[in-house]
Scaffold this motif. Structure first.
Motif, mmCIF file in Angstrom:
data_model
loop_
_atom_site.group_PDB
_atom_site.id
_atom_site.type_symbol
_atom_site.label_atom_id
_atom_site.label_comp_id
_atom_site.label_asym_id
_atom_site.label_seq_id
_atom_site.Cartn_x
_atom_site.Cartn_y
_atom_site.Cartn_z
ATOM 1 N N THR A 154 0.832 -1.211 0.000
ATOM 2 C CA THR A 154 0.000 0.000 0.000
ATOM 3 C C THR A 154 0.861 1.254 0.000
ATOM 4 N N GLY A 155 2.080 1.165 0.560
ATOM 5 C CA GLY A 155 2.991 2.314 0.509
ATOM 6 C C GLY A 155 3.390 2.647 -0.916
ATOM 7 N N PHE A 156 3.723 1.620 -1.692
ATOM 8 C CA PHE A 156 4.070 1.825 -3.105
ATOM 9 C C PHE A 156 2.893 2.416 -3.869
ATOM 10 N N LEU A 157 1.697 1.865 -3.655
ATOM 11 C CA LEU A 157 0.518 2.358 -4.371
ATOM 12 C C LEU A 157 0.201 3.801 -4.004
ATOM 13 N N GLY A 158 0.330 4.127 -2.712
ATOM 14 C CA GLY A 158 0.053 5.505 -2.283
ATOM 15 C C GLY A 158 1.016 6.497 -2.876
ATOM 16 N N ALA A 159 2.313 6.171 -2.850
ATOM 17 C CA ALA A 159 3.314 7.082 -3.410
ATOM 18 C C ALA A 159 3.121 7.241 -4.912
ATOM 19 N N ALA A 160 2.863 6.129 -5.612
ATOM 20 C CA ALA A 160 2.683 6.184 -7.066
ATOM 21 C C ALA A 160 1.464 7.024 -7.434
ATOM 22 N N MET A 161 0.387 6.871 -6.662
ATOM 23 C CA MET A 161 -0.835 7.624 -6.944
ATOM 24 C C MET A 161 -0.578 9.128 -6.845
ATOM 25 N N ILE A 162 0.145 9.538 -5.819
ATOM 26 C CA ILE A 162 0.390 10.964 -5.612
ATOM 27 C C ILE A 162 1.338 11.522 -6.667
ATOM 28 N N VAL A 163 2.363 10.757 -7.022
ATOM 29 C CA VAL A 163 3.328 11.216 -8.019
ATOM 30 C C VAL A 163 2.678 11.346 -9.393
ATOM 31 N N VAL A 164 1.842 10.376 -9.757
ATOM 32 C CA VAL A 164 1.222 10.375 -11.084
ATOM 33 C C VAL A 164 0.152 11.452 -11.197
ATOM 34 N N ALA A 165 -0.587 11.669 -10.131
ATOM 35 C CA ALA A 165 -1.718 12.605 -10.183
ATOM 36 C C ALA A 165 -1.597 13.615 -9.040
ATOM 37 N N GLN A 166 -0.824 14.668 -9.241
ATOM 38 C CA GLN A 166 -0.608 15.676 -8.212
ATOM 39 C C GLN A 166 -1.901 16.316 -7.693
ATOM 40 N N PRO A 167 -2.931 16.523 -8.542
ATOM 41 C CA PRO A 167 -4.174 17.081 -8.000
ATOM 42 C C PRO A 167 -4.810 16.224 -6.905
ATOM 43 N N LEU A 168 -4.415 14.935 -6.851
ATOM 44 C CA LEU A 168 -4.964 14.052 -5.820
ATOM 45 C C LEU A 168 -4.252 14.198 -4.482
ATOM 46 N N LEU A 169 -3.214 15.036 -4.420
ATOM 47 C CA LEU A 169 -2.393 15.134 -3.213
ATOM 48 C C LEU A 169 -3.216 15.404 -1.953
ATOM 49 N N PRO A 170 -4.031 16.474 -1.894
ATOM 50 C CA PRO A 170 -4.787 16.695 -0.647
ATOM 51 C C PRO A 170 -5.761 15.564 -0.359
ATOM 52 N N TRP A 171 -6.346 14.982 -1.423
ATOM 53 C CA TRP A 171 -7.267 13.856 -1.240
ATOM 54 C C TRP A 171 -6.531 12.656 -0.659
ATOM 55 N N GLY A 172 -5.368 12.344 -1.210
ATOM 56 C CA GLY A 172 -4.619 11.178 -0.749
ATOM 57 C C GLY A 172 -4.150 11.314 0.688
ATOM 58 N N LEU A 173 -3.626 12.483 1.039
ATOM 59 C CA LEU A 173 -3.153 12.702 2.402
ATOM 60 C C LEU A 173 -4.292 12.563 3.414
#
Length: 263
Positions: free
Chosen positions: A197-216
């Motif tokens: 899940t750490g890999f998936l979380g980091a990849a999601m944020i790097v690929v889609a920066q607009p998702l940053l506040p949502w992901g955090l």
């Protein structure tokens, strides 16, 4: 250290969550030595884990989520609405997994749909996996958001709180008449969901920066659900709530200090 800081955020997310997950094995080591702390001390250590997670949720995830949302949308209600919605989504996601995936807790019993064909130990492992997945996600998202500087305090904090959790799992398995070696092995393996899940979380944020506040904020909400639904009730089950609350307070201030000092 310099070589580590130059790695990509995705690699850092994977390695950081892997290191945090391996602390589960470190915490379970006493069972191999034939030593098991008293229930009171286990409740204190789990309270410490809850305090670390609570501080990490707010200071390492929710506040940066608000900052990221304000940087993109400006001041006003929209950043707050985004973070609030993402927190609720994170909590709802873990609650949904609890309802839809068959699993069993050592003290509170079975949750989710019936699964007669699954051995009891697998139901325990599934429960622990549901518990650990948000922690790995939090580490990965933190590295994806701000590289080594943002992720290291979260990885360190999650690693610290994984140790008492690993011990609790191993001791509970001993109570189910598993050998010390098998109890240690199962407890150690449960931490390995975190690098996934750490890999998936980091990849999601790097690929889609607009998702940053949502992901955090989503990761924070998932951890908050685990704190409220699993850890705190477990520490209060045997009459050690005062000691467990002391552990929570210590864990909270330790994580706050680490986040300010290292962040």
């Amino acid at each position: 250290m310099e070589q580590i800081t130059t790695l990509s955020p995705v690699a850092l997310g994977f390695l950081g969550s892997l290191a945090a997950g391996l602390m589960t094995a470190v915490g379970a080591t006493p069972v191999l030595l034939g030593k098991t702390p008293s229930r009171k001390w286990r409740d204190i250590s789990l309270g410490f884990a809850a305090g670390v997670m609570l501080a990490a949720s707010f200071f390492s995830l929710i506040i940066p989520a608000l900052d990221a949302a304000e940087g993109r949308y400006g001041d006003g209600a929209i950043p707050a609405l985004i973070v609030c919605a993402a927190i609720l989504m994170g909590m709802g996601a873990v609650a949904m997994m609890n309802e839809m995936i068959p699993h069993e807790h050592f003290s509170s019993g079975r949750e989710g749909p019936e699964a007669v064909s699954l051995r009891r130990v697998w139901l325990f492992i599934i429960a622990i996996t549901i518990h650990n997945a948000p922690e790995g996600l939090a580490v990965g998202v933190a590295f994806g958001a701000d590289g080594f500087t943002g992720g290291f305090p979260v990885a360190l904090g999650i690693g610290l709180q994984n140790a008492p959790e690993g011990l609790a799992v191993a001791v509970a398995l001993l109570g189910e008449r598993y050998s010390a070696g098998r109890a240690f092995g199962i407890a150690a393996l449960t931490g390995l969901v975190e690098p996934v899940t750490g890999f998936l979380g980091a990849a999601m944020i790097v690929v889609a920066q607009p998702l940053l506040p949502w992901g955090l904020a989503f990761a924070a909400g998932a951890m908050l659900y685990v704190i409220s639904h699993e850890i705190i009730p477990e520490t209060h089950r045997s009459g050690h709530q005062k000691q467990a609350t002391t552990g929570l307070a210590i864990g909270l201030v330790v994580m706050l200090f680490l986040d300010v000092w290292l962040g």
